[in-house]
Motif scaffolding. Structure first.
Motif, PDB file in Angstrom:
ATOM      1  N   ALA A   5      28.136  38.689  53.372  1.00 22.33           N
ATOM      2  CA  ALA A   5      28.917  38.041  52.308  1.00 22.33           C
ATOM      3  C   ALA A   5      29.453  39.018  51.270  1.00 22.33           C
ATOM      4  CB  ALA A   5      28.061  36.979  51.617  1.00 22.33           C
ATOM      5  N   ILE A   6      28.846  40.185  51.133  1.00 20.23           N
ATOM      6  CA  ILE A   6      29.168  41.056  50.008  1.00 20.23           C
ATOM      7  C   ILE A   6      30.603  41.590  50.038  1.00 20.23           C
ATOM      8  CG2 ILE A   6      28.236  43.190  51.001  1.00 20.23           C
ATOM      9  CD1 ILE A   6      27.101  43.735  48.133  1.00 20.23           C
ATOM     10  N   VAL A   7      31.125  41.949  51.197  1.00 17.89           N
ATOM     11  CA  VAL A   7      32.501  42.467  51.253  1.00 17.89           C
ATOM     12  C   VAL A   7      33.508  41.355  50.935  1.00 17.89           C
ATOM     13  CG1 VAL A   7      34.275  43.524  52.707  1.00 17.89           C
ATOM     14  CG2 VAL A   7      31.936  44.417  52.741  1.00 17.89           C
ATOM     15  N   PRO A   8      33.410  40.168  51.546  1.00 16.13           N
ATOM     16  CA  PRO A   8      34.359  39.113  51.171  1.00 16.13           C
ATOM     17  C   PRO A   8      34.270  38.717  49.688  1.00 16.13           C
ATOM     18  CG  PRO A   8      33.273  38.538  53.228  1.00 16.13           C
ATOM     19  CD  PRO A   8      32.585  39.764  52.701  1.00 16.13           C
ATOM     20  N   VAL A   9      33.070  38.690  49.148  1.00 20.13           N
ATOM     21  CA  VAL A   9      32.913  38.338  47.736  1.00 20.13           C
ATOM     22  C   VAL A   9      33.533  39.412  46.842  1.00 20.13           C
ATOM     23  CG1 VAL A   9      31.174  38.059  45.922  1.00 20.13           C
ATOM     24  CG2 VAL A   9      30.930  36.828  48.066  1.00 20.13           C
ATOM     25  N   SER A  10      33.344  40.671  47.180  1.00 22.67           N
ATOM     26  CA  SER A  10      33.965  41.764  46.426  1.00 22.67           C
ATOM     27  C   SER A  10      35.490  41.695  46.534  1.00 22.67           C
ATOM     28  CB  SER A  10      33.476  43.120  46.927  1.00 22.67           C
ATOM     29  OG  SER A  10      32.088  43.242  46.749  1.00 22.67           O
ATOM     30  N   LEU A  11      35.980  41.381  47.720  1.00 23.95           N
ATOM     31  CA  LEU A  11      37.421  41.225  47.909  1.00 23.95           C
ATOM     32  C   LEU A  11      37.974  40.064  47.084  1.00 23.95           C
ATOM     33  CD1 LEU A  11      37.799  41.889  51.732  1.00 23.95           C
ATOM     34  CD2 LEU A  11      38.792  43.234  49.875  1.00 23.95           C
ATOM     35  N   LEU A  12      37.190  39.032  46.923  1.00 25.00           N
ATOM     36  CA  LEU A  12      37.604  37.917  46.075  1.00 25.00           C
ATOM     37  C   LEU A  12      37.786  38.377  44.627  1.00 25.00           C
ATOM     38  CD1 LEU A  12      38.233  34.901  46.182  1.00 25.00           C
ATOM     39  CD2 LEU A  12      35.802  34.471  45.754  1.00 25.00           C
ATOM     40  N   GLY A  13      36.899  39.240  44.172  1.00 20.42           N
ATOM     41  CA  GLY A  13      37.064  39.841  42.849  1.00 20.42           C
ATOM     42  C   GLY A  13      38.328  40.669  42.781  1.00 20.42           C
ATOM     43  N   GLY A  14      38.629  41.417  43.831  1.00 25.76           N
ATOM     44  CA  GLY A  14      39.863  42.193  43.903  1.00 25.76           C
ATOM     45  C   GLY A  14      41.094  41.302  43.900  1.00 25.76           C
ATOM     46  N   TYR A  15      41.002  40.166  44.573  1.00 20.58           N
ATOM     47  CA  TYR A  15      42.106  39.204  44.595  1.00 20.58           C
ATOM     48  C   TYR A  15      42.393  38.688  43.192  1.00 20.58           C
ATOM     49  CZ  TYR A  15      44.563  34.814  45.402  1.00 20.58           C
ATOM     50  OH  TYR A  15      45.461  33.782  45.349  1.00 20.58           O
ATOM     51  N   LEU A  16      41.349  38.332  42.470  1.00 15.50           N
ATOM     52  CA  LEU A  16      41.529  37.836  41.101  1.00 15.50           C
ATOM     53  C   LEU A  16      42.145  38.919  40.214  1.00 15.50           C
ATOM     54  CD1 LEU A  16      41.130  35.558  39.053  1.00 15.50           C
ATOM     55  CD2 LEU A  16      38.855  36.481  38.615  1.00 15.50           C
ATOM     56  N   ALA A  17      41.688  40.139  40.354  1.00 20.76           N
ATOM     57  CA  ALA A  17      42.247  41.244  39.563  1.00 20.76           C
ATOM     58  C   ALA A  17      43.711  41.475  39.912  1.00 20.76           C
ATOM     59  CB  ALA A  17      41.432  42.531  39.801  1.00 20.76           C
ATOM     60  N   LEU A  18      44.043  41.402  41.176  1.00 25.95           N
ATOM     61  CA  LEU A  18      45.432  41.579  41.604  1.00 25.95           C
ATOM     62  C   LEU A  18      46.305  40.496  40.983  1.00 25.95           C
ATOM     63  CD1 LEU A  18      47.543  42.986  43.411  1.00 25.95           C
ATOM     64  CD2 LEU A  18      46.849  41.424  45.238  1.00 25.95           C
ATOM     65  N   LYS A  19      45.861  39.268  41.009  1.00 25.64           N
ATOM     66  CA  LYS A  19      46.612  38.167  40.415  1.00 25.64           C
ATOM     67  C   LYS A  19      46.777  38.380  38.905  1.00 25.64           C
ATOM     68  CE  LYS A  19      47.547  35.976  44.048  1.00 25.64           C
ATOM     69  NZ  LYS A  19      48.894  36.082  44.554  1.00 25.64           N
ATOM     70  N   ARG A  20      45.723  38.807  38.256  1.00 27.02           N
ATOM     71  CA  ARG A  20      45.795  39.045  36.800  1.00 27.02           C
ATOM     72  C   ARG A  20      46.689  40.230  36.494  1.00 27.02           C
ATOM     73  NH1 ARG A  20      41.410  36.818  33.122  1.00 27.02           N
ATOM     74  NH2 ARG A  20      42.798  37.979  31.788  1.00 27.02           N
ATOM     75  N   ASN A  21      46.640  41.287  37.301  1.00 23.48           N
ATOM     76  CA  ASN A  21      47.505  42.447  37.089  1.00 23.48           C
ATOM     77  C   ASN A  21      48.973  42.069  37.262  1.00 23.48           C
ATOM     78  OD1 ASN A  21      45.464  44.247  36.460  1.00 23.48           O
ATOM     79  ND2 ASN A  21      45.328  45.084  38.528  1.00 23.48           N
ATOM     80  N   LYS A  22      49.271  41.201  38.248  1.00 23.34           N
ATOM     81  CA  LYS A  22      50.660  40.792  38.486  1.00 23.34           C
ATOM     82  C   LYS A  22      51.178  39.903  37.371  1.00 23.34           C
ATOM     83  CE  LYS A  22      51.150  41.290  43.441  1.00 23.34           C
ATOM     84  NZ  LYS A  22      51.417  40.638  44.709  1.00 23.34           N
ATOM     85  N   THR A  23      50.326  39.080  36.774  1.00 24.88           N
ATOM     86  CA  THR A  23      50.785  38.207  35.699  1.00 24.88           C
ATOM     87  C   THR A  23      51.054  38.989  34.419  1.00 24.88           C
ATOM     88  OG1 THR A  23      48.524  37.621  35.071  1.00 24.88           O
ATOM     89  CG2 THR A  23      49.648  36.153  36.601  1.00 24.88           C
ATOM     90  N   ARG A  24      50.447  40.155  34.277  1.00 27.86           N
ATOM     91  CA  ARG A  24      50.681  40.993  33.084  1.00 27.86           C
ATOM     92  C   ARG A  24      52.031  41.691  33.164  1.00 27.86           C
ATOM     93  NH1 ARG A  24      46.220  45.022  32.017  1.00 27.86           N
ATOM     94  NH2 ARG A  24      47.587  45.465  30.278  1.00 27.86           N
ATOM     95  N   LEU A  25      52.563  41.851  34.367  1.00 29.57           N
ATOM     96  CA  LEU A  25      53.837  42.560  34.531  1.00 29.57           C
ATOM     97  C   LEU A  25      54.936  41.709  34.064  1.00 29.57           C
ATOM     98  CD1 LEU A  25      53.327  44.155  38.031  1.00 29.57           C
ATOM     99  CD2 LEU A  25      53.079  45.252  35.825  1.00 29.57           C
TER     100      LEU A  25
END
Length: 140
Positions: A120-140
């Motif tokens: 579970a650890i890699v998919p859960v970490s990737l989920l954190g990366g997904y949220l960060a990517l979404k937040r980074n894109k909304t800041r642009l």
């Protein structure tokens, strides 16, 4: 002149901070809940075995540990601001390596707990990366 984007994916500081968040958060949370569970009394091997047989408590530890992995993946991706999934996945891979080492050392932790955490650890970490990517894109 057109600025060329760097081809580097790995962001050392992002991954370092993500690993620190994951491992320190898990360590502190586990220590806090462990001290609440055991109180101030000395802990024997029998007490630790009783803890490992308490399915509800060990599931709580699993959820807490995975939460910190999610947050570590988020931090790595957010700090990197590039290749978010790759940097978040680094957190999961490092965590899986630590979990694999724990399985090899046979620490007494139930195998089902180790396997669920490992897969579970890699998919859960990737989920954190997904949220960060979404937040980074909304800041642009």
């Amino acid at each position: 002149m057109v600025e060329q984007k760097s081809g580097r994916k790995f962001h050392f500081l992002g991954v370092l901070l993500g690993v620190a968040v994951d491992n320190l958060g898990t360590l502190v949370s586990t220590a806090v809940f462990g001290s609440l569970y055991f109180g101030n009394s000395p802990v024997s091997e029998q007490d630790v075995n009783a803890l490992y047989s308490n399915t509800g408590l060990i599931l709580l530890f699993l959820v807490i540990g995975l939460f910190w992995s999610f947050l570590g993946g988020y931090v790595a991706a957010r700090v990197a601001k590039r290749a978010e999934y790759f940097n978040a996945a680094c957190i999961g891979v490092i965590g899986a390596a630590i979990g694999f080492d724990s399985m090899l050392r046979n620490t007494g932790v139930p195998l089902w707990y180790e396997l669920v955490g490992f897969f579970a650890i890699v998919p859960v970490s990737l989920l954190g990366g997904y949220l960060a990517l979404k937040r980074n894109k909304t800041r642009l």
